[in-house]
Design an enzyme around this catalytic site. Structure first.
Site, PDB file in Angstrom:
ATOM      1  N   GLN A 135     -60.003 -37.170  63.674  1.00 25.73           N
ATOM      2  CA  GLN A 135     -60.616 -38.470  63.444  1.00 25.73           C
ATOM      3  C   GLN A 135     -61.468 -38.367  62.196  1.00 25.73           C
ATOM      4  O   GLN A 135     -62.419 -37.586  62.151  1.00 25.73           O
ATOM      5  CB  GLN A 135     -61.457 -38.790  64.676  1.00 25.73           C
ATOM      6  CG  GLN A 135     -62.241 -40.039  64.639  1.00 25.73           C
ATOM      7  CD  GLN A 135     -63.487 -39.884  65.495  1.00 25.73           C
ATOM      8  OE1 GLN A 135     -63.590 -38.991  66.314  1.00 25.73           O
ATOM      9  NE2 GLN A 135     -64.440 -40.742  65.298  1.00 25.73           N
ATOM     10  N   SER A 138     -66.895 -39.643  59.789  1.00 25.00           N
ATOM     11  CA  SER A 138     -68.169 -39.320  59.119  1.00 25.00           C
ATOM     12  C   SER A 138     -67.977 -38.976  57.652  1.00 25.00           C
ATOM     13  O   SER A 138     -66.930 -38.452  57.259  1.00 25.00           O
ATOM     14  CB  SER A 138     -68.844 -38.137  59.800  1.00 25.00           C
ATOM     15  OG  SER A 138     -69.241 -38.495  61.089  1.00 25.00           O
ATOM     16  N   SER A 170     -63.561 -32.491  63.002  1.00 23.09           N
ATOM     17  CA  SER A 170     -63.189 -31.377  63.882  1.00 23.09           C
ATOM     18  C   SER A 170     -61.696 -31.146  63.797  1.00 23.09           C
ATOM     19  O   SER A 170     -60.911 -32.084  63.905  1.00 23.09           O
ATOM     20  CB  SER A 170     -63.530 -31.692  65.344  1.00 23.09           C
ATOM     21  OG  SER A 170     -64.859 -32.073  65.459  1.00 23.09           O
ATOM     22  N   GLU A 253     -64.309 -43.089  73.798  1.00 24.11           N
ATOM     23  CA  GLU A 253     -65.013 -41.826  73.941  1.00 24.11           C
ATOM     24  C   GLU A 253     -66.020 -41.927  75.080  1.00 24.11           C
ATOM     25  O   GLU A 253     -66.148 -41.046  75.905  1.00 24.11           O
ATOM     26  CB  GLU A 253     -65.726 -41.491  72.631  1.00 24.11           C
ATOM     27  CG  GLU A 253     -66.401 -40.134  72.638  1.00 24.11           C
ATOM     28  CD  GLU A 253     -67.100 -39.839  71.315  1.00 24.11           C
ATOM     29  OE1 GLU A 253     -67.633 -40.781  70.709  1.00 24.11           O
ATOM     30  OE2 GLU A 253     -67.098 -38.676  70.906  1.00 24.11           O
ATOM     31  N   GLU A 381     -81.299 -39.221  68.594  1.00 19.30           N
ATOM     32  CA  GLU A 381     -82.037 -40.433  68.198  1.00 19.30           C
ATOM     33  C   GLU A 381     -81.157 -41.680  68.305  1.00 19.30           C
ATOM     34  O   GLU A 381     -81.598 -42.742  68.756  1.00 19.30           O
ATOM     35  CB  GLU A 381     -82.562 -40.269  66.766  1.00 19.30           C
ATOM     36  CG  GLU A 381     -83.673 -39.218  66.636  1.00 19.30           C
ATOM     37  CD  GLU A 381     -83.208 -37.786  66.868  1.00 19.30           C
ATOM     38  OE1 GLU A 381     -82.041 -37.469  66.554  1.00 19.30           O
ATOM     39  OE2 GLU A 381     -84.005 -36.981  67.395  1.00 19.30           O
TER      40      GLU A 381
END
Lengths: 414, 375
Positions: A135, A138, A170, A253, A381
């Site tokens: 995927q 990012s 990943s 997910e 966060e």
């Protein structure tokens, strides 16, 4: 209030058990049981081959991707059947970690947005473990702020030309395909100019560089795109609607419910029971007991929180928001546990080689892996923001970049 | 798997909530906080009329004979309403002690009156500073006469009788401890109000001067009986704590939505949002662990000891965490007598100490996990 299966669930569990009994790769059981937290005990095993063989075996018998429709290689199982499968597959499930992103995120996104022809072509080999997917979301400029991504896709005839860089992908180095989110229009506000594609990871112009992590391993990669061509037929969703496509991926997910995330507590309890100090076993120490108790109830709380969600599934209901606490509790707890286990080892806590370090160096491995758990798949966060906004109903952050054309958003701090 | 309360139990919970919202409002709680009454007698009568006290007491002893799951949901609502009544002392502890160790005659005498609210019981265990252990118990029982002082005794002013842990043989070991039922209005008993951090559940100093004690359970078995019953009471108290934690979180959330500063609701600041998210996490962990405790209590599972300590430790932490941060979210207003935050802050810290403080339950939890691991 009970943990019992319904008669149908019990019947299903029985057939799962019978199949696993006859087919599970038992030669890996001990090794898998002692692995985890960035530590592998499968010495001398070709993990990729073992994983693909196990996935293939499951696929051939109809036990792969249980929640997918049969026509795409799944079983058409109910959510509770999927949970029962996970419970029973137990330790062998970690052999399937290569496929988690493909099966949990890429597959469902393809199912929702790809053409019928592509679904028929790509989904069954993904379910069978023939192909591994990654995927590509990012970016250096877009982590928590995913919609700040800058990888460009420009139309050229029937193709799109991709230029830019992804990071934290990943398994990119062993993946066959990937789903990719790009910016197709920098002149509109940032969430509106995105478009999703899938692509062959062996396309010309892709360069993959592994990232060396804190723990010395390299599970993640940087992926560079230089004039990579993707046919328009591989677009997922409409041009400019990549953000809502990505939300589908991320929602899938979150829908997957495990048996409670690992915290390292059982390992620590065991360690403290065995560790002899000048005053007897470490577990007899008041300070040790107090810390153990706190981590014990967190670990137990995660387990029973998962059980509450499973109960909802069992009744055919959608689980409540309670499962959103999982990683936020497990990540920091694992890090605290690792730090404390090293503290108990004194100066020798610094030793990293399994031949010198206590407990086969598993707590050292945990210490060096745990910072990632608090960041990957949503930082602590971001998870707190999600709980505050979606569960507690607090106002969203005030966003200064929301209505601004993407190419006018400031990019320099100072 | 049905790891949840049933629809009927959820309805009972709603019913208890509506009743308590009307009868145990913050205004009503403040009457006990600020006044001389040891408990809210009108509320107590109302709870009795609802049949709540008799929930888990068998029908043959005047109760409703429902399960402990029903009692758990009532406990949660009592906690949510910071109800100023001796419910836990009388029902979670005294009635449980009678059911665990009472003779048929004792059960017939006491349980129907506990179920109807006509009698109130409590536990007299602690003797000054420190958690009670067999060593710390100095109150003596000799030929059925009790002598010595218990301090503090939760609900000791409200109660009609106390179950007193007393030393019946010399030494310091657990087998020297026996339990006695003592009429607190009888001869040889004097009790006085003591100032505490939570006056909504008043406590007493109780001095026995040759008071008549009726043995409860076999001589020398007192400590053992108590430990078993405290596990049961711990699960129910954990539900009370859970109810309080949830309410404190709700209060903080509501205030964060309403209160404006710097031109925005304070709930839009991440520092505040993250504090609230952490409160939600601790309350959620406590709820899940409490359900485990409820399951073990209602099925008399072999895991009851572990489940009781787990739910108790987690609910204690959650309630204290939510109650103190509720004040923090409210800022200065949270520290005023006028705002209700302190009702929860007081109660969270009182409940954290009753039945043995947090460290006692941490110890029990680790002992039990260790034993399970070794098995």
């Amino acid at each position: 209030m009970n943990f019992d299966d319904t008669p149908q669930e019990a019947e299903f569990r029985k057939s799962v058990r019978a199949w696993l009994d006859a087919n599970a790769p038992k030669q890996f059981e001990a090794g898998l049981r002692n692995s985890g937290f960035g530590h592998t005990a499968l010495e001398g095993v070709d993990v990729m081959k073992a994983s693909k063989d196990w996935q293939r075996k499951k696929y051939d018998a109809g036990w792969a991707c249980l929640h997918w429709p049969k026509e795409y290689g799944g079983r058409g199982a109910t959510p509770i059947e999927r949970v029962i499968w996970q419970q029973e597959e137990g330790v062998y499930a970690s052999l399937s970690s290569l496929f988690i992103i493909g099966h949990g995120m890429c597959g469902p996104t393809m199912m929702a947005f790809a053409s019928e022809e592509h679904k028929q072509k790509f989904l069954p080999p993904l379910a069978a473990g023939e192909n591994i997917w990654c995927q590509l979301f990012s970016e250096p400029a877009g982590g928590s702020d995913l919609a700040g991504l800058r990888t460009k896709a420009e139309k050229d005839g029937d193709d799109w030309i991709i230029n830019g860089q992804k990071i934290w992908t990943s398994g990119a180095h062993y993946s066959d395909y990937g789903i990719l989110i790009t910016r197709t229009d920098p002149t509109v506000p940032k969430h509106k100019g995105l478009t999703m594609f899938f692509l062959d990871m062996r396309s010309p112009g892709i360069e993959i560089r592994p990232i060396k992590q804190v723990n010395g391993q390299s599970g993640f990669n940087e992926v560079y795109f230089t004039d990579v061509r993707i046919p328009d037929s591989q677009r997922l969703g409409k041009v400019g609607e990549g953000w809502s496509v990505s939300l589908t991926t991320l929602m899938n997910e979150r829908l997957s419910i495990g048996a409670g995330m690992p915290t390292g507590f059982p390992e620590l309890l065991d360690f403290c029971t065995r560790l002899e100090t000048a005053d007897g076993p470490a577990i007899d120490d008041r300070n040790v007991r107090s810390k153990l108790a706190t981590w014990a109830v967190r670990t137990s709380g995660l387990k029973y929180t998962a059980f509450r969600s499973i109960s909802a599934l069992s009744k055919g209901e959608t689980p409540g928001p309670e499962n959103s606490i999982g990683k936020l509790v497990a990540g920091p707890t694992m890090q605290e546990i690792a730090t404390f286990a090293l503290d108990l080892q004194g100066e020798a806590g610094a030793l990293l080689s399994p031949e010198h370090a206590a407990a086969n160096a598993r707590f050292q491995a945990m210490l060096l892996r745990s910072p990632a758990t608090r960041v990957e798949g949503g930082t602590d966060e971001i998870l707190r923001n999600i709980i505050a906004e979606r569960v507690l109903g607090l106002p969203a952050d005030i966003r200064v970049d929301k209505a601004v054309p993407f190419n006018q958003i400031p990019t320099k701090g100072r | 798997m049905e790891f949840d309360f049933s629809e009927d139990q959820k309805q009972l919970k709603d019913q208890a909530r509506r009743f308590l919202e009307a009868k145990s409002s913050p205004k009503a709680v403040r009457v006990i906080l600020e006044g001389p009454e040891p408990y809210d007698k009108a509320l107590w009568k109302g709870l009795a009329e609802m049949g709540f006290m008799g929930t888990a007491i068998p029908e043959e002893f005047g109760g409703l004979g429902a399960t402990y799951l029903e009692l758990c949901v009532i406990a949660e609502e009592l906690g949510r309403a910071v109800a100023p009544v001796p419910f836990s002392s009388s029902i979670f502890v005294a009635a449980e002690l009678l059911m665990a160790a009472g003779t048929q005659a004792q059960k017939e005498t006491y349980l129907p009156k506990l179920a109807s609210g006509e009698l109130i019981g409590c536990l007299a265990l602690s003797e000054g500073v420190g958690n009670a252990t067999p060593k710390t118990i100095q109150v003596q029982a000799s030929s059925g006469k009790i002598t010595g002082t218990k301090l503090p005794v939760l609900d000791g002013l409200a109660a009609d009788f106390a179950v007193v842990a007393a030393r019946t043989s010399a030494g310091t070991d657990a087998h020297g401890i026996s339990l006695f039922i003592v009429d607190l209005k009888g001869a040889g008993v004097s009790r006085s109000d003591v100032e505490t951090i939570d006056p909504t559940r008043k406590q007493a100093s109780v001095t026995f001067n040759g008071a008549a004690g009726e043995p409860l359970g076999a001589a020398g078995e007192g400590w053992h009986i108590l430990q078993k019953v405290l596990d049961r009471a711990a699960v129910l108290t954990a539900f009370e704590q859970l109810g309080g934690a949830d309410r404190a979180l709700e209060m903080a959330r509501d205030y964060a939505l309403d209160r404006m500063a710097f031109g925005r609701p304070i709930g839009s600041f991440q520092a505040v949002k993250h504090m609230l998210a952490d409160m939600y996490v601790s309350a959620t962990l406590a709820r899940s662990n409490c359900y485990y405790g409820a399951w073990a209590l209602s099925t008399d599972a072999a895991e009851l000891g572990e489940a009781a300590a787990t739910s108790r430790v987690c609910a204690t932490q959650a309630y204290q965490h939510c109650a103190k941060n509720n004040i923090q979210v409210h800022g200065g207003m949270g520290f005023t007598w006028e705002f209700d935050c302190h009702l929860y802050y007081r109660r969270s810290n009182l409940l954290a100490l009753s039945l043995g403080s947090l460290s006692v339950w941490e110890d029990k939890l680790i002992d039990r996990l260790r034993a399970k691991n070794a098995a």
